[in-house]
Motif scaffolding. Structure first.
Motif, PDB file in Angstrom:
ATOM      1  N   THR A 168       0.808  -1.213   0.000  1.00 21.84           N
ATOM      2  CA  THR A 168       0.000   0.000   0.000  1.00 21.84           C
ATOM      3  C   THR A 168       0.845   1.268   0.000  1.00 21.84           C
ATOM      4  O   THR A 168       0.345   2.351  -0.287  1.00 21.84           O
ATOM      5  N   GLY A 171       2.578   3.077  -4.192  1.00 23.59           N
ATOM      6  CA  GLY A 171       2.002   4.148  -4.996  1.00 23.59           C
ATOM      7  C   GLY A 171       2.302   5.530  -4.466  1.00 23.59           C
ATOM      8  O   GLY A 171       2.818   6.390  -5.207  1.00 23.59           O
ATOM      9  N   ILE A 174       6.098   6.372  -4.887  1.00 25.30           N
ATOM     10  CA  ILE A 174       6.473   6.660  -6.269  1.00 25.30           C
ATOM     11  C   ILE A 174       5.968   8.044  -6.671  1.00 25.30           C
ATOM     12  O   ILE A 174       6.695   8.839  -7.285  1.00 25.30           O
ATOM     13  N   GLU A 175       4.725   8.349  -6.327  1.00 25.37           N
ATOM     14  CA  GLU A 175       4.154   9.655  -6.653  1.00 25.37           C
ATOM     15  C   GLU A 175       4.981  10.781  -6.045  1.00 25.37           C
ATOM     16  O   GLU A 175       5.286  11.782  -6.703  1.00 25.37           O
ATOM     17  N   ASP A 187       9.112  -0.557 -14.336  1.00 24.63           N
ATOM     18  CA  ASP A 187       8.155  -1.286 -13.520  1.00 24.63           C
ATOM     19  C   ASP A 187       7.987  -2.703 -14.050  1.00 24.63           C
ATOM     20  O   ASP A 187       7.001  -3.373 -13.762  1.00 24.63           O
ATOM     21  N   TRP A 194       9.995  -2.032  -8.130  1.00 26.77           N
ATOM     22  CA  TRP A 194      10.009  -0.913  -9.070  1.00 26.77           C
ATOM     23  C   TRP A 194      11.376  -0.249  -8.972  1.00 26.77           C
ATOM     24  O   TRP A 194      11.914  -0.098  -7.871  1.00 26.77           O
TER      25      TRP A 194
END
Length: 213
Positions: A168, A171, A174-175, A187, A194
């Motif tokens: 969780t 994301g 990475i953002e 990816d 990643w």
């Protein structure tokens, strides 16, 4: 005891626990040292009663808990049962727990000459090599170090960190990394890992249990 897969662990673990690399983990947010010490004592008594012992890291306002069955080198049903007991003890003490922010760091040496470097790093770090050629501090204070054969074309990065996080967390991290000027290099290994790079091209891998045995 049967070794459990990442999916089995995630499906059966109590809320607030996460499987990171090799163990089931959580952070008990005690708020003060006295509460943490009392909870560590309660966990210790429960662990002695079942003859299965967690790794506990007591800090001023939190306690990190790591569960793994050392005799099989993996998470088993014993760890899930002890996690449930620890969750109950935390609730009784009014202490919340959760895996938000938990990160496990590994370091990888990318080298065209591996395994010639292994002996040097084993000697200088004082960490014994295991059957896979990884260097693991038996006291858990030095990050696990592993070696990866790579090409010798320049420019190249010799060392890169691997960060194990809860699925969780991938994301949002990475953002945030992209917003900070980084790039998503690949990816192709997702959801296992990643590859990202900072603005100068230094690489890091975000790793999860997903897609692994």
């Amino acid at each position: 005891m049967t070794k459990l897969t990442g999916r089995q662990i995630t499906e059966r673990a109590p809320q607030g626990w996460v499987y990171l690399r090799d163990a089931l983990r959580t952070r008990l947010r005690t708020g003060d040292f006295a509460t943490g010490l009392a909870l560590v004592n309660a966990i210790g008594a429960a662990a002695e009663a079942v003859d299965h012992h967690p790794d506990l890291d007591l800090r001023y306002t939190w306690v990190d808990v790591r569960l793994s069955s050392h005799d099989v080198g993996a998470v088993t049903g014993r760890d899930l049962r002890l996690a449930a007991t620890i969750t109950e003890l935390a609730a009784e003490a009014g202490v919340g727990l959760g895996a938000d922010g938990l990160t496990i760091l590994e370091l990888a040496l990318d080298s065209p000459g591996f395994p010639e470097q292994l002996g040097f790093w084993e000697a200088v770090l004082g960490c014994p090599g295991d059957a896979d050629g990884d260097l693991l501090d038996p006291y858990g204070k030095v990050p696990l170090i592993w070696f990866q054969r790579s090409g010798d074309e320049e420019p190249r990065q010799r060392w890169h960190p691997d960060l194990w996080v809860a699925p969780t967390e991938v994301g949002p991290r990475i953002e945030a990394a992209l917003a900070a000027g980084g790039t998503l290099v690949s990816d192709a290994g997702a959801p296992s890992f990643w590859v990202l790079a900072d603005p100068e091209g230094n690489r890091v891998c975000l790793c999860t249990w997903q897609g692994r045995t």
